[in-house]
Design an enzyme around this catalytic site. Structure first.
Site, PDB file in Angstrom:
ATOM      1  N   GLY A  63       0.835  -1.191   0.000  1.00 20.40           N
ATOM      2  CA  GLY A  63       0.000   0.000   0.000  1.00 20.40           C
ATOM      3  C   GLY A  63       0.869   1.240   0.000  1.00 20.40           C
ATOM      4  N   GLN A  99       2.883   9.803   1.535  1.00 27.52           N
ATOM      5  CA  GLN A  99       4.153   9.061   1.554  1.00 27.52           C
ATOM      6  C   GLN A  99       5.068   9.415   0.386  1.00 27.52           C
ATOM      7  OE1 GLN A  99       2.164   5.024   2.299  1.00 27.52           O
ATOM      8  NE2 GLN A  99       4.101   4.855   3.390  1.00 27.52           N
ATOM      9  N   CYS A 148       5.609  -0.250   7.283  1.00 29.00           N
ATOM     10  CA  CYS A 148       5.270   0.957   6.535  1.00 29.00           C
ATOM     11  C   CYS A 148       6.476   1.367   5.690  1.00 29.00           C
ATOM     12  CB  CYS A 148       4.888   2.080   7.500  1.00 29.00           C
ATOM     13  SG  CYS A 148       4.381   3.588   6.663  1.00 29.00           S
ATOM     14  N   LEU A 149       6.222   1.667   4.417  1.00 31.54           N
ATOM     15  CA  LEU A 149       7.327   2.068   3.536  1.00 31.54           C
ATOM     16  C   LEU A 149       8.011   3.339   4.036  1.00 31.54           C
ATOM     17  CD1 LEU A 149       5.757   1.405   0.006  1.00 31.54           C
ATOM     18  CD2 LEU A 149       7.521   0.066   1.164  1.00 31.54           C
ATOM     19  N   HIS A 162      -4.807   1.186   7.525  1.00 31.15           N
ATOM     20  CA  HIS A 162      -3.459   1.751   7.626  1.00 31.15           C
ATOM     21  C   HIS A 162      -3.308   2.921   6.635  1.00 31.15           C
ATOM     22  CE1 HIS A 162       1.096   1.218   7.974  1.00 31.15           C
ATOM     23  NE2 HIS A 162       0.979   1.956   6.884  1.00 31.15           N
ATOM     24  N   GLU A 163      -3.790   2.713   5.388  1.00 32.21           N
ATOM     25  CA  GLU A 163      -3.642   3.759   4.363  1.00 32.21           C
ATOM     26  C   GLU A 163      -4.523   4.965   4.652  1.00 32.21           C
ATOM     27  OE1 GLU A 163      -1.163   3.492   2.537  1.00 32.21           O
ATOM     28  OE2 GLU A 163      -0.824   1.378   2.984  1.00 32.21           O
ATOM     29  N   HIS A 191      -2.961   7.198   7.014  1.00 31.09           N
ATOM     30  CA  HIS A 191      -1.940   8.068   6.407  1.00 31.09           C
ATOM     31  C   HIS A 191      -2.557   9.388   5.936  1.00 31.09           C
ATOM     32  CE1 HIS A 191       1.914   6.090   6.324  1.00 31.09           C
ATOM     33  NE2 HIS A 191       1.439   4.981   5.805  1.00 31.09           N
TER      34      HIS A 191
HETATM   35 NI    NI Z   1       2.359   3.144   5.826  1.00 29.10          NI
END
Ligand code: NI
Length: 176
Positions: free
Chosen positions: A46, A51, A101-102, A143-144, A147
């Site tokens: 995701g 991000q 998480c990226l 989660h997204e 963000h």
């Molecule tokens: Ni994330």
């Protein structure tokens, strides 16, 4: 198409509430493609606008078909683009699961999420969509959407003992 640069925690854009998207134009379609490509290259499941430094309410996701956590889910393996997503229903039942998480490379944590949610969103063409998702897909979407509100999984850990350092490229630590 272009690969976008992923921003890392701590970062101001990651902490801002992202703005709703109003124009469903070719630039938005290009952004969606860039995000899917960037996510794929980073081996994430995701990726949300903030991000890549874009403070707009958009995220992309693609859960791997061979991921056991998504076994039998009709959305597994499909690239999804969700714009202006809103959770309109959520189960009372919560489930604990591992998240990465990226934007927080090298860490994973155990986070409680609603087991099932209903999400309304638009796709990159402005078409209204309704998703009823459970388990792992519901986790990734929560989660997204976090963000887009400046929330990171770190904020949802119930204690320091829920955060783990992970070995790079570890299968379990698919990042969102
Ligand atoms: Ni994330």
């Amino acid at each position: 198409m272009a690969i976008r640069e992923i921003v890392f925690h701590p970062n101001d854009t990651l902490r801002r509430k992202a703005a709703p998207i109003e124009q469903f134009d070719p630039a938005l379609r290009a952004l969606s493609k860039d995000m899917l490509e960037t996510m794929q290259l980073a081996e994430g499941v995701g990726l949300a606008g903030p991000q890549i430094g874009v403070a707009q309410r958009i995220f992309v996701m693609r859960v791997r078909e061979n991921d056991q956590r998504a076994e039998g889910d009709p959305l597994a393996g499909k690239p999804l683009v969700l714009i202006n997503p809103e959770i309109v229903e959520e189960s009372l039942e919560m489930v604990e699961g591992m998240e990465g998480c990226l934007s927080i490379p090298g860490y994973a944590g155990l986070v409680d999420r609603h087991q099932k949610i209903v999400v309304l969103a638009r796709n990159e063409w402005g078409k209204p969509k309704r998703y009823v998702v459970e388990g792992y897909l519901a986790r990734v979407m929560q989660h997204e959407i976090d963000h887009l509100d400046g929330i990171l999984f770190l904020d949802r850990l119930k204690g320091d003992d829920k955060l783990f350092k992970v070995v790079e490229h570890e299968e379990e630590a698919a990042s969102e």
